[in-house]
Scaffold this motif. Structure first.
Motif, PDB file in Angstrom:
ATOM      1  N   LEU A  41      29.324 -15.761  14.406  1.00  0.00           N
ATOM      2  CA  LEU A  41      29.969 -16.359  15.765  1.00  0.00           C
ATOM      3  C   LEU A  41      28.775 -16.609  16.802  1.00  0.00           C
ATOM      4  O   LEU A  41      29.083 -17.341  17.545  1.00  0.00           O
ATOM      5  CB  LEU A  41      31.307 -15.805  16.110  1.00  0.00           C
ATOM      6  N   ALA A  42      27.903 -15.788  16.476  1.00  0.00           N
ATOM      7  CA  ALA A  42      26.853 -15.803  17.680  1.00  0.00           C
ATOM      8  C   ALA A  42      26.132 -16.804  17.835  1.00  0.00           C
ATOM      9  O   ALA A  42      25.497 -17.210  18.904  1.00  0.00           O
ATOM     10  CB  ALA A  42      25.900 -14.485  17.569  1.00  0.00           C
ATOM     11  N   GLY A  43      26.009 -17.577  16.779  1.00  0.00           N
ATOM     12  CA  GLY A  43      25.242 -19.013  16.911  1.00  0.00           C
ATOM     13  C   GLY A  43      25.849 -19.942  17.838  1.00  0.00           C
ATOM     14  O   GLY A  43      25.198 -20.772  18.182  1.00  0.00           O
ATOM     15  N   ASN A  44      27.236 -19.738  17.979  1.00  0.00           N
ATOM     16  CA  ASN A  44      27.697 -20.656  18.963  1.00  0.00           C
ATOM     17  C   ASN A  44      27.825 -20.231  20.241  1.00  0.00           C
ATOM     18  O   ASN A  44      28.765 -20.426  21.158  1.00  0.00           O
ATOM     19  CB  ASN A  44      29.063 -21.067  18.665  1.00  0.00           C
ATOM     20  N   GLY A  45      27.040 -19.226  20.678  1.00  0.00           N
ATOM     21  CA  GLY A  45      27.166 -18.863  22.026  1.00  0.00           C
ATOM     22  C   GLY A  45      27.757 -17.213  22.013  1.00  0.00           C
ATOM     23  O   GLY A  45      28.108 -16.875  20.825  1.00  0.00           O
ATOM     24  N   LYS A  46      28.317 -16.996  23.266  1.00  0.00           N
ATOM     25  CA  LYS A  46      28.852 -15.602  23.147  1.00  0.00           C
ATOM     26  C   LYS A  46      30.251 -15.864  22.506  1.00  0.00           C
ATOM     27  O   LYS A  46      31.170 -16.947  22.787  1.00  0.00           O
ATOM     28  CB  LYS A  46      29.065 -14.881  24.624  1.00  0.00           C
TER      29      LYS A  46
END
Length: 307
Positions: free
Chosen positions: A217-222
């Motif tokens: 999920l880190a690819g979409n920010g925090k």
């Protein structure tokens, strides 16, 4: 009687691959940068536990304390035949010396509640203190047999085991429950079994699942904490249905005193680290005769190099 056997195992740094970053400034091991292996004598302890189960019946539970990466040790235990595995992982365990480690492990054994035998390797290759096993026994208030290379007999109430003394053996008998430390010469650990490797290769603990979810999920920010929680719960549920969710305990799960775990419970302090390189300063040529070799052996015994 069906015996419950617990193996206390440790993930240790691979001492063949130590780097300059192996130690922190405070003298503790920088475990985050080191490759890990199953502590060798703990593998002997696991093998002994599996042999006792095969001979007398029961179940084998493996417990390890460490970072989430230590889950690999637990998978390896399942591959070799363990029935249940438990990872004790909590940031508050960090920095533990033998006193704090043995307290935490003893609390884990007490939390299980129905344990007959605890096996552990004589010592770990990263510390070589051989203190944790005996300290666990002391904290549990149980008898202990150290330096064991063979279990001779097990009854509902007692165990007799052979201790390896280097130049000979002793047979000790004591009541159950008991803590046993195992030497490396005790046995040849069995290899992982192909069927169990295929079955358990995807087994995970919740902290591993959370790490994978956060990375994805880190690819979409925090990542949103609630979304992370939901996805971890769903993934854990799917693994549990398939018998692949390994148990994970925090400090609260073993009802431990915070003042006695981790660095807070560790009175040991490293004063200084010195790297020593041993170099020979003298050589001696010995003739290949019986008299010369006999004299050399005598000299080595005199200065306690031998014997």
């Amino acid at each position: 009687m069906s015996f419950h056997i617990v193996v206390l195992a440790k993930c240790v740094p691979d001492t063949k691959n130590i780097t300059a970053e192996a130690m922190k400034e405070d003298g503790t091991v920088n475990r985050a940068v080191l490759p890990f292996i199953f502590n060798p004598e703990d593998l002997n302890a696991l093998e002994m536990a599996l042999k006792v189960r095969g001979r007398y019946g029961g179940r084998v539970t493996v417990i390890t304390m460490g970072l989430p990466q230590a889950a690999e040790l637990l998978r390896e235990s399942l591959y070799r035949g363990a029935d249940r595995v438990i990872l004790m992982t909590d940031r508050r365990f960090a920095g533990a010396d033998t006193l704090a480690t043995s307290y935490s492990l003893a609390r884990a054994v007490e939390t299980l509640g129905d344990v007959d035998l605890v096996f552990r390797g004589r010592q770990a290759i990263d510390g070589d203190t051989a203190q944790v096993g005996p300290q666990v026994a002391e904290k549990l208030g149980w008898p202990q047999i150290t330096y064991v290379d063979r279990v001779e007999e097990l009854t509902d109430d007692t165990v007799s085991a052979r201790r390896s003394l280097g130049r000979g053996h002793e047979i000790w008998e004591t009541s159950l429950p008991v803590v046993v430390t195992v030497v490396g010469s005790a046995n040849e650990p069995r290899p992982p079994m192909a069927k169990r490797l295929i079955r358990y290769k995807r087994a995970s603990v919740p902290s591993e699942i959370e790490g994978r979810v956060r990375t994805r999920l880190a690819g979409n920010g925090k990542p949103d904490p609630e979304l992370v929680r939901q996805e971890v719960a769903q993934a854990a549920g799917r693994l549990e249905e398939r018998g692949l969710l390994m148990t994970e305990w925090k400090i609260e799960d073993i009802n431990a005193d915070l003042a006695r775990v981790g660095q807070a419970g560790s009175p040991t302090r490293v004063k200084e680290i010195e790297f020593v390189v041993i170099q020979g300063t003298d050589t001696q040529m010995v003739e290949a005769t019986e008299e010369a070799l006999g004299k050399l052996v005598h000299e080595l015994i005199e200065d306690h190099t031998l014997g």
